[in-house]
Structures are given as structure tokens and as C-alpha cells.
Write a protein that holds these residues in place. Structure first.
Motif, PDB file in Angstrom:
ATOM      1  N   ARG A 170       0.843  -1.197   0.000  1.00 32.08           N
ATOM      2  CA  ARG A 170       0.000   0.000   0.000  1.00 32.08           C
ATOM      3  C   ARG A 170       0.880   1.250   0.000  1.00 32.08           C
ATOM      4  O   ARG A 170       0.636   2.204  -0.745  1.00 32.08           O
ATOM      5  CB  ARG A 170      -0.937   0.007   1.205  1.00 32.08           C
ATOM      6  CG  ARG A 170      -1.855   1.234   1.237  1.00 32.08           C
ATOM      7  CD  ARG A 170      -2.817   1.182   2.399  1.00 32.08           C
ATOM      8  NE  ARG A 170      -3.747   0.080   2.204  1.00 32.08           N
ATOM      9  CZ  ARG A 170      -4.055  -0.817   3.138  1.00 32.08           C
ATOM     10  NH1 ARG A 170      -3.508  -0.739   4.343  1.00 32.08           N
ATOM     11  NH2 ARG A 170      -4.902  -1.778   2.888  1.00 32.08           N
ATOM     12  N   GLN A 171       1.928   1.227   0.803  1.00 39.24           N
ATOM     13  CA  GLN A 171       2.857   2.350   0.857  1.00 39.24           C
ATOM     14  C   GLN A 171       3.559   2.552  -0.496  1.00 39.24           C
ATOM     15  O   GLN A 171       3.682   3.684  -0.965  1.00 39.24           O
ATOM     16  CB  GLN A 171       3.887   2.112   1.961  1.00 39.24           C
ATOM     17  CG  GLN A 171       4.782   3.286   2.235  1.00 39.24           C
ATOM     18  CD  GLN A 171       5.705   3.013   3.406  1.00 39.24           C
ATOM     19  OE1 GLN A 171       6.171   1.891   3.595  1.00 39.24           O
ATOM     20  NE2 GLN A 171       5.957   4.037   4.190  1.00 39.24           N
ATOM     21  N   VAL A 172       3.973   1.466  -1.123  1.00 41.96           N
ATOM     22  CA  VAL A 172       4.592   1.557  -2.448  1.00 41.96           C
ATOM     23  C   VAL A 172       3.610   2.167  -3.441  1.00 41.96           C
ATOM     24  O   VAL A 172       3.966   3.046  -4.235  1.00 41.96           O
ATOM     25  CB  VAL A 172       5.073   0.164  -2.931  1.00 41.96           C
ATOM     26  CG1 VAL A 172       5.468   0.189  -4.396  1.00 41.96           C
ATOM     27  CG2 VAL A 172       6.229  -0.325  -2.075  1.00 41.96           C
ATOM     28  N   MET A 173       2.364   1.718  -3.401  1.00 38.06           N
ATOM     29  CA  MET A 173       1.354   2.231  -4.323  1.00 38.06           C
ATOM     30  C   MET A 173       1.097   3.716  -4.096  1.00 38.06           C
ATOM     31  O   MET A 173       0.937   4.471  -5.057  1.00 38.06           O
ATOM     32  CB  MET A 173       0.053   1.428  -4.185  1.00 38.06           C
ATOM     33  CG  MET A 173       0.173   0.001  -4.677  1.00 38.06           C
ATOM     34  SD  MET A 173      -1.285  -0.989  -4.317  1.00 38.06           S
ATOM     35  CE  MET A 173      -2.440  -0.329  -5.519  1.00 38.06           C
ATOM     36  N   GLU A 174       1.040   4.140  -2.853  1.00 41.92           N
ATOM     37  CA  GLU A 174       0.805   5.553  -2.547  1.00 41.92           C
ATOM     38  C   GLU A 174       1.957   6.420  -3.031  1.00 41.92           C
ATOM     39  O   GLU A 174       1.742   7.524  -3.523  1.00 41.92           O
ATOM     40  CB  GLU A 174       0.608   5.737  -1.042  1.00 41.92           C
ATOM     41  CG  GLU A 174      -0.696   5.176  -0.534  1.00 41.92           C
ATOM     42  CD  GLU A 174      -0.794   5.136   0.988  1.00 41.92           C
ATOM     43  OE1 GLU A 174       0.237   5.363   1.667  1.00 41.92           O
ATOM     44  OE2 GLU A 174      -1.889   4.856   1.483  1.00 41.92           O
ATOM     45  N   GLN A 175       3.171   5.919  -2.895  1.00 41.67           N
ATOM     46  CA  GLN A 175       4.345   6.716  -3.248  1.00 41.67           C
ATOM     47  C   GLN A 175       4.649   6.709  -4.735  1.00 41.67           C
ATOM     48  O   GLN A 175       5.133   7.702  -5.269  1.00 41.67           O
ATOM     49  CB  GLN A 175       5.565   6.220  -2.466  1.00 41.67           C
ATOM     50  CG  GLN A 175       5.462   6.477  -0.985  1.00 41.67           C
ATOM     51  CD  GLN A 175       6.606   5.852  -0.195  1.00 41.67           C
ATOM     52  OE1 GLN A 175       7.456   5.173  -0.743  1.00 41.67           O
ATOM     53  NE2 GLN A 175       6.612   6.092   1.101  1.00 41.67           N
ATOM     54  N   THR A 176       4.379   5.602  -5.418  1.00 33.85           N
ATOM     55  CA  THR A 176       4.772   5.496  -6.828  1.00 33.85           C
ATOM     56  C   THR A 176       3.607   5.586  -7.796  1.00 33.85           C
ATOM     57  O   THR A 176       3.826   5.841  -8.982  1.00 33.85           O
ATOM     58  CB  THR A 176       5.522   4.178  -7.092  1.00 33.85           C
ATOM     59  OG1 THR A 176       4.638   3.075  -6.861  1.00 33.85           O
ATOM     60  CG2 THR A 176       6.747   4.064  -6.210  1.00 33.85           C
ATOM     61  N   ARG A 177       2.389   5.330  -7.334  1.00 32.07           N
ATOM     62  CA  ARG A 177       1.195   5.347  -8.179  1.00 32.07           C
ATOM     63  C   ARG A 177       1.435   4.569  -9.484  1.00 32.07           C
ATOM     64  O   ARG A 177       1.345   5.120 -10.573  1.00 32.07           O
ATOM     65  CB  ARG A 177       0.748   6.772  -8.450  1.00 32.07           C
ATOM     66  CG  ARG A 177       0.417   7.529  -7.168  1.00 32.07           C
ATOM     67  CD  ARG A 177      -0.212   8.869  -7.412  1.00 32.07           C
ATOM     68  NE  ARG A 177      -1.407   8.789  -8.243  1.00 32.07           N
ATOM     69  CZ  ARG A 177      -2.625   8.452  -7.816  1.00 32.07           C
ATOM     70  NH1 ARG A 177      -2.813   8.144  -6.552  1.00 32.07           N
ATOM     71  NH2 ARG A 177      -3.642   8.429  -8.642  1.00 32.07           N
ATOM     72  N   PRO A 178       1.731   3.270  -9.359  1.00 35.69           N
ATOM     73  CA  PRO A 178       2.097   2.492 -10.548  1.00 35.69           C
ATOM     74  C   PRO A 178       0.930   2.271 -11.495  1.00 35.69           C
ATOM     75  O   PRO A 178      -0.223   2.177 -11.070  1.00 35.69           O
ATOM     76  CB  PRO A 178       2.562   1.163  -9.958  1.00 35.69           C
ATOM     77  CG  PRO A 178       1.764   1.029  -8.704  1.00 35.69           C
ATOM     78  CD  PRO A 178       1.676   2.447  -8.166  1.00 35.69           C
ATOM     79  N   GLY A 179       1.247   2.190 -12.779  1.00 37.52           N
ATOM     80  CA  GLY A 179       0.252   1.804 -13.770  1.00 37.52           C
ATOM     81  C   GLY A 179       0.141   0.288 -13.836  1.00 37.52           C
ATOM     82  O   GLY A 179      -0.914  -0.262 -14.085  1.00 37.52           O
ATOM     83  N   ILE A 180       1.263  -0.359 -13.590  1.00 34.80           N
ATOM     84  CA  ILE A 180       1.328  -1.821 -13.581  1.00 34.80           C
ATOM     85  C   ILE A 180       2.225  -2.236 -12.424  1.00 34.80           C
ATOM     86  O   ILE A 180       3.280  -1.642 -12.220  1.00 34.80           O
ATOM     87  CB  ILE A 180       1.905  -2.372 -14.901  1.00 34.80           C
ATOM     88  CG1 ILE A 180       0.999  -2.010 -16.074  1.00 34.80           C
ATOM     89  CG2 ILE A 180       2.107  -3.882 -14.819  1.00 34.80           C
ATOM     90  CD1 ILE A 180       1.568  -2.382 -17.422  1.00 34.80           C
ATOM     91  N   MET A 181       1.810  -3.230 -11.680  1.00 36.06           N
ATOM     92  CA  MET A 181       2.631  -3.760 -10.593  1.00 36.06           C
ATOM     93  C   MET A 181       2.701  -5.276 -10.777  1.00 36.06           C
ATOM     94  O   MET A 181       1.681  -5.928 -10.979  1.00 36.06           O
ATOM     95  CB  MET A 181       2.042  -3.435  -9.226  1.00 36.06           C
ATOM     96  CG  MET A 181       2.965  -3.870  -8.105  1.00 36.06           C
ATOM     97  SD  MET A 181       2.372  -3.651  -6.407  1.00 36.06           S
ATOM     98  CE  MET A 181       1.601  -2.091  -6.391  1.00 36.06           C
ATOM     99  N   SER A 182       3.890  -5.809 -10.716  1.00 33.42           N
ATOM    100  CA  SER A 182       4.088  -7.246 -10.877  1.00 33.42           C
ATOM    101  C   SER A 182       4.514  -7.837  -9.541  1.00 33.42           C
ATOM    102  O   SER A 182       5.367  -7.283  -8.857  1.00 33.42           O
ATOM    103  CB  SER A 182       5.170  -7.488 -11.932  1.00 33.42           C
ATOM    104  OG  SER A 182       5.406  -8.849 -12.081  1.00 33.42           O
ATOM    105  N   LEU A 183       3.916  -8.956  -9.179  1.00 35.68           N
ATOM    106  CA  LEU A 183       4.238  -9.626  -7.925  1.00 35.68           C
ATOM    107  C   LEU A 183       4.724 -11.037  -8.206  1.00 35.68           C
ATOM    108  O   LEU A 183       4.203 -11.712  -9.088  1.00 35.68           O
ATOM    109  CB  LEU A 183       3.012  -9.684  -7.012  1.00 35.68           C
ATOM    110  CG  LEU A 183       2.344  -8.351  -6.681  1.00 35.68           C
ATOM    111  CD1 LEU A 183       1.086  -8.590  -5.860  1.00 35.68           C
ATOM    112  CD2 LEU A 183       3.291  -7.434  -5.959  1.00 35.68           C
ATOM    113  N   TRP A 184       5.714 -11.472  -7.459  1.00 33.61           N
ATOM    114  CA  TRP A 184       6.264 -12.819  -7.576  1.00 33.61           C
ATOM    115  C   TRP A 184       5.897 -13.548  -6.297  1.00 33.61           C
ATOM    116  O   TRP A 184       6.255 -13.105  -5.208  1.00 33.61           O
ATOM    117  CB  TRP A 184       7.782 -12.715  -7.743  1.00 33.61           C
ATOM    118  CG  TRP A 184       8.453 -13.991  -8.081  1.00 33.61           C
ATOM    119  CD1 TRP A 184       8.953 -14.898  -7.180  1.00 33.61           C
ATOM    120  CD2 TRP A 184       8.733 -14.509  -9.366  1.00 33.61           C
ATOM    121  NE1 TRP A 184       9.522 -15.943  -7.853  1.00 33.61           N
ATOM    122  CE2 TRP A 184       9.404 -15.733  -9.198  1.00 33.61           C
ATOM    123  CE3 TRP A 184       8.471 -14.056 -10.657  1.00 33.61           C
ATOM    124  CZ2 TRP A 184       9.817 -16.501 -10.271  1.00 33.61           C
ATOM    125  CZ3 TRP A 184       8.887 -14.830 -11.716  1.00 33.61           C
ATOM    126  CH2 TRP A 184       9.551 -16.030 -11.517  1.00 33.61           C
TER     127      TRP A 184
END
Length: 90
Positions: free
Chosen positions: A15-29
């Protein structure tokens, strides 16, 4: 970046990463390395049942659209309003 832990820990950090970077695409492993099949399946289950739904809610709260929801052309070839203007023949 490596984020690991219980679902609530992973959700808070992502959530913190999303708030700070506002990604268009996020990939999770889901996992890597010497992990048993049982642990791997647990990781995938928790990711799908707890982490991803929470991230979708976070994305909605941050007004982040999926690339599949956005009205963004993938190239100028498909754009109706971003094509270079051609000067009128004089």
C-alpha cells in the motif's frame, strides 16, 4: 524490492509503495528459491485471497486504473488526439 511476511504486513508495505509510486502496472512474484510445494501453494492462496483483493481496494481509493480500464492509447498509431498535426497545404 523484496517484500515478505504475513498478508497484513505485505499489504501495508505494498500500500505504501502504491501511494508513493502510483504504478500503472505492478508485478508480484509469489515465491522463489527452495520452497516446499505446500508452502508455495499457501503463498499463492494467501496472495490471491488476501493480498490482491486488498491491493485492488487500495487502487480504487487512490483512483489508479488498470491499463485495461484506462482510455490510453498504446501508441500514436491508435490515438485520435495525440497524432502530430499536419499543416494544411497552402
Amino acid at each position: 524490492m523484496i517484500i515478505a511476511g504475513k498478508p497484513e504486513t505485505v499489504i501495508a508495505k505494498l500500500r505504501q509503495v502504491m501511494e508513493q509510486t502510483r504504478p500503472g502496472i505492478m508485478s508480484l512474484w509469489a515465491n522463489d528459491g527452495a520452497v516446499s510445494q505446500a508452502d508455495s501453494l499457501t503463498c499463492i492462496r494467501l496472495l490471491g485471497q488476501e493480498v490482491l483483493p486488498a491491493l485492488r481496494e487500495t487502487a480504487k481509493a487512490l483512483d489508479l486504473n488498470s491499463p485495461f480500464e484506462a482510455e490510453t492509447p498504446v501508441s500514436l498509431q491508435f490515438s485520435t488526439d495525440l497524432r502530430p498535426r499536419v499543416a494544411a497545404a497552402e
